[in-house]
Scaffold this active site. Structure first.
Site, mmCIF file in Angstrom:
data_model
loop_
_atom_site.group_PDB
_atom_site.id
_atom_site.type_symbol
_atom_site.label_atom_id
_atom_site.label_comp_id
_atom_site.label_asym_id
_atom_site.label_seq_id
_atom_site.Cartn_x
_atom_site.Cartn_y
_atom_site.Cartn_z
ATOM 1 N N SER A 150 3.504 10.752 -17.937
ATOM 2 C CA SER A 150 3.163 10.135 -16.491
ATOM 3 C C SER A 150 4.567 9.285 -16.421
ATOM 4 O O SER A 150 4.741 8.387 -17.287
ATOM 5 C CB SER A 150 2.109 9.522 -16.388
ATOM 6 O OG SER A 150 1.967 9.228 -15.133
ATOM 7 N N ARG A 217 -1.883 7.358 -9.110
ATOM 8 C CA ARG A 217 -2.993 8.368 -9.074
ATOM 9 C C ARG A 217 -3.160 8.912 -10.582
ATOM 10 O O ARG A 217 -4.404 8.873 -10.721
ATOM 11 C CB ARG A 217 -2.826 9.364 -7.887
ATOM 12 C CG ARG A 217 -3.862 10.411 -8.086
ATOM 13 C CD ARG A 217 -4.984 10.157 -7.517
ATOM 14 N NE ARG A 217 -6.282 11.096 -7.520
ATOM 15 C CZ ARG A 217 -6.514 11.973 -6.532
ATOM 16 N NH1 ARG A 217 -5.477 11.921 -5.581
ATOM 17 N NH2 ARG A 217 -7.286 12.891 -6.761
ATOM 18 N N GLU A 218 -2.354 9.302 -11.121
ATOM 19 C CA GLU A 218 -2.288 9.725 -12.544
ATOM 20 C C GLU A 218 -2.929 8.682 -13.326
ATOM 21 O O GLU A 218 -3.781 8.740 -14.191
ATOM 22 C CB GLU A 218 -0.923 10.106 -12.987
ATOM 23 C CG GLU A 218 -0.420 11.490 -12.505
ATOM 24 C CD GLU A 218 1.049 11.685 -12.741
ATOM 25 O OE1 GLU A 218 1.620 12.807 -11.748
ATOM 26 O OE2 GLU A 218 1.763 10.847 -13.244
ATOM 27 N N LEU A 219 -2.371 7.511 -12.894
ATOM 28 C CA LEU A 219 -2.726 6.312 -14.085
ATOM 29 C C LEU A 219 -4.272 6.042 -13.767
ATOM 30 O O LEU A 219 -5.262 5.926 -14.657
ATOM 31 C CB LEU A 219 -2.152 5.224 -13.804
ATOM 32 C CG LEU A 219 -2.577 3.877 -14.306
ATOM 33 C CD1 LEU A 219 -2.342 3.952 -15.859
ATOM 34 C CD2 LEU A 219 -1.801 2.594 -13.872
#
Length: 282
Positions: A150, A217-219
């Site tokens: 990411s 958002r990924e985190l």
């Protein structure tokens, strides 16, 4: 006064009824024990007492073609003698003997079945099958990707592309958007699926990462999975930012051990990731 024929007949009936009731009770007790035993590798594993008694029967067996075995109570441990009929009934239900008999003169006789002769070898093979099946299930449960990288797009050229190339030398499956996304994909769906199907996430946190909708958002998705499963997933990597800046921006990462790209080379990071993956797969 001698008993009449009718009295003798009634007494005989009572004795027969008692015998049948005792036999039925014995069968019910044996059936409840047998049915409660686990099935491993497609085979029902006998209870400890039954295995001990079968071992004794096999030790007495002389190899005769009819597979008949007989002995006296001296061969049977004292703790099993009083309930020998029950134990033999269980062995019969397990299918390892047939025609069990216990006589008043402290003698017993059974006929071994082919399953009885091979029971202990079959049991070993059943556990091996079970272990193989469990290992296959673990492999099946493994995520599609070993790691999700990411990052902010602005960090690709100066750092992340080369980090990806270094980790790729491990031969692991990597979710790296530049390699996974293709023409016409719904990129949001692909990214979210990737967060779900990755064992680990290396989060390259830089100033470019801060405040970006999809990096954060990924985190968020990875932290949610980590908090739910209780399993380590997030591997924070600081790139040209301080630990204080990280804690200020993302307090949820404050207690997670981080490493930084100043102290650790890409090769160092690759080795550290390999160690984490090996621990997961053991």
């Amino acid at each position: 006064m001698p008993k009449s024929a009718i009295e003798k007949a009634l007494e005989k009936q009572r004795k027969e009824a008692k015998r049948l009731a005792e036999k039925e009770a014995l069968s019910k007790t044996a059936a409840s024990i047998v049915s409660g035993q686990p099935i491993i590798g497609g085979m029902r594993i006998m209870d400890t007492a039954s295995e001990a008694l079968l071992s004794i029967i096999l030790s007495v067996y002389d190899g005769n073609e009819n597979m008949e075995v007989r002995g006296n109570y001296e061969k049977i441990p004292a703790s099993y003698r009083q309930s020998l009929s029950l134990h033999l009934e269980k062995l019969s239900m397990y299918g390892v003997i047939s025609s069990p008999r216990v006589w008043i003169n402290a003698m017993w006789e059974v006929t071994l079945t082919p399953q009885g002769i091979t029971y202990f070898d079959d049991k070993d093979n059943a556990y091996k099958r079970e272990n193989t099946q469990q290992n296959n299930e673990v492999k099946t449960m493994r995520k599609q990707y070993d790691v999700f990288i990411s990052h902010a797009n602005k960090d690709k050229l100066d750092y992340v592309d080369s980090l990806y190339m270094a980790i790729r030398k491990l031969g692991v499956n990597i979710f790296y958007d530049s390699e996974v996304l293709s023409w016409g994909d719904d990129w949001k769906k692909v990214l979210l699926d990737g967060t779900e199907q990755s064992e680990f996430a290396i989060i390259v946190i830089s100033e470019n990462f801060f405040g970006r909708e999809w990096t954060e958002r990924e985190l968020e998705e990875f932290l949610k999975r980590q908090n739910t499963s209780g399993q380590k997933i997030v591997l924070p990597l600081l790139h040209n930012v301080s630990l204080d800046m990280l804690k200020e921006k993302y307090p949820s990462l404050a207690d997670i051990q981080c490493i930084d790209t100043v102290r650790y080379s890409k090769e160092d990071i690759t080795v550290l990731f390999a160690k984490e993956l090996i621990k997961r797969l053991r």
